[in-house]
Design an enzyme around this catalytic site. Structure first.
Site, mmCIF file in Angstrom:
data_model
loop_
_atom_site.group_PDB
_atom_site.id
_atom_site.type_symbol
_atom_site.label_atom_id
_atom_site.label_comp_id
_atom_site.label_asym_id
_atom_site.label_seq_id
_atom_site.Cartn_x
_atom_site.Cartn_y
_atom_site.Cartn_z
ATOM 1 N N SER A 81 0.829 -1.199 0.000
ATOM 2 C CA SER A 81 0.000 0.000 0.000
ATOM 3 C C SER A 81 0.871 1.260 0.000
ATOM 4 O O SER A 81 1.689 1.434 -0.910
ATOM 5 C CB SER A 81 -0.956 -0.038 1.200
ATOM 6 N N ASP A 125 -9.760 -4.988 -4.610
ATOM 7 C CA ASP A 125 -9.168 -3.993 -3.712
ATOM 8 C C ASP A 125 -9.919 -2.677 -3.876
ATOM 9 O O ASP A 125 -9.930 -2.091 -4.952
ATOM 10 C CB ASP A 125 -7.689 -3.806 -4.061
ATOM 11 N N HIS A 128 -7.773 -5.628 0.021
ATOM 12 C CA HIS A 128 -6.576 -4.784 0.093
ATOM 13 C C HIS A 128 -5.434 -5.401 0.891
ATOM 14 O O HIS A 128 -4.277 -5.076 0.647
ATOM 15 C CB HIS A 128 -6.951 -3.425 0.692
#
Length: 382
Positions: free
Chosen positions: A232, A319, A358
């Site tokens: 991320s 995601d 995610h």
């Protein structure tokens, strides 16, 4: 005759009285009907008043919401530091009641917690997890033993986490366990301003911390493979770090990007938080320029043009935090990069049906094979 006349008078009087009584009854009924009509009108007026009051309250609520909607972008524009906090979310500590000095509380019984000082006045918290095969030997060992454990033949992964939370976040801990079970040393840390690390967050500071950790590990492992794994927001830190290393002529053995984005402006525009403002005229000026004003770029799309090592990108189609298309776009840019010519660049998508979203790619039973195939080496179990 008088009697009959009297009787007739009496009957006439009775009839008159009865007639008068009927008239009174009629008047009574009329009165009752009259009384009923105003009552119905009153109830109807009451209902109208209540509806009017409800509509007025709804109008007030809508006006307040509209005021807040307009005020938020203005406040962020005037105070851009707020936008920096929303990017980093370092103040969000989940789980909150976790003692980062005790990784064993998270089931990490072969992990050592310690602190390093990348620069004066800044101490950052670090975890070193040894390969699962060294678990028994690691019990109750001190810092010296953990540092010497780097001399084993096992490769090392430097893990760079995303925004919010700490190095002890559950999905992060689960990934450490997976990588440890595959025979890797895992070193992770909280950037300055996160967890129990000192200082305030910034893109430059995060990248400096990552560079310091990389060099610290490299000094202790010698020629053994050292891989960089970013997740991320950590993918932005990872590409910053690897670009610096490649510019110096000392690239890492590989770069692994999990749920990456192209740059922070595109990610912010795609983030669920921006949904209610995305189509607002001046969105870029209010929100995205406020990010740039804090010197936050995380320009992975530019960095891939300066990276010269194998790159693996992992991204789940479902995601919702970092959209799948941003990871795919970054891959397309990397595949066309001249600096990556001759290096393996691979993109692994994960179907929406798997539900990895995610931060749950670590659950994939295919992950060990994906890594061994990409790194062109069997996992160093034991």
């Amino acid at each position: 005759m008088r009697k009959r006349k009297g009787s007739a008078d009496h009957d006439s009087s009775f009839t008159a009285t009865l007639t008068d009584g009927s008239s009174d009854l009629k008047q009574c009924h009329k009165g009752t009907d009259a009384d009923t009509d105003p009552g119905g009108s009153g109830k109807e007026m009451g209902r109208r008043c209540r509806r009017g009051g409800l509509m007025w309250r709804l109008r007030r609520i809508l006006i307040w919401l509209l005021g807040i909607y307009i005020a938020i972008p203005v406040i962020i524009k005037v105070c851009p530091s707020i936008q920096a906090k929303l990017v980093f979310l370092n103040f969000v500590r989940v789980p909150y009641f976790i003692d980062l000095k005790r990784p064993q509380d998270q089931g990490m019984n072969h992990t050592h917690n310690f602190y390093l000082q990348p620069e004066e006045g800044i101490n950052i918290g670090v975890w070193h997890t040894v390969p699962a095969g060294m678990w028994r030997e690691a019990q109750a060992k001190d810092a010296e033993w953990y540092e010497k454990s780097f001399q084993s033949s096992h490769p090392v992964i430097l893990y760079l986490h995303g925004n919010a939370g700490t190095r002890g976040g559950d999905h992060r801990v689960q990934l450490y366990k997976v990588l440890s079970s595959l025979g890797y040393h895992v070193v992770t840390f909280d950037y300055r301003g996160w967890g129990d690390s000192e200082g305030s967050p910034s893109e430059r500071g995060m990248t400096s911390d990552a560079l310091f950790l990389y060099q610290w590990i490299k000094q202790r492992i010698g020629p053994k493979p050292l891989y960089i794994w970013g997740h991320s927001l950590g993918t932005g830190v990872a590409t910053n770090l690897v670009r610096r290393l490649c510019d110096r002529g000392t690239p890492p053995d590989a770069l692994i990007l999990e749920s990456p984005f192209t740059n922070i402006r595109e990610e912010a525009k795609s983030h669920p938080f921006s949904m209610v403002y995305r189509y607002l005229p001046g969105f870029d000026w209010f929100f995205l320029d406020a990010i740039s004003a804090n010197d936050i770029r995380f320009a992975s799309d530019e960095n891939v043009n300066h990276i010269s090592c194998p790159v693996l990108i992992l991204h789940a189609e479902d995601d919702t935090v970092v959209p799948f298309q941003l990871g795919k776009k970054l891959y397309d840019l990397a595949a066309q990069s001249k600096s990556l010519n001759g290096h393996k660049v691979q993109f692994i998508p994960f179907s929406s049906s798997l539900g990895y979203r995610h931060k749950f790619i670590y659950k994939s039973p295919q992950l060990p094979n994906i890594l061994s195939d990409f790194l062109r080496a069997p996992h160093p179990h034991g």
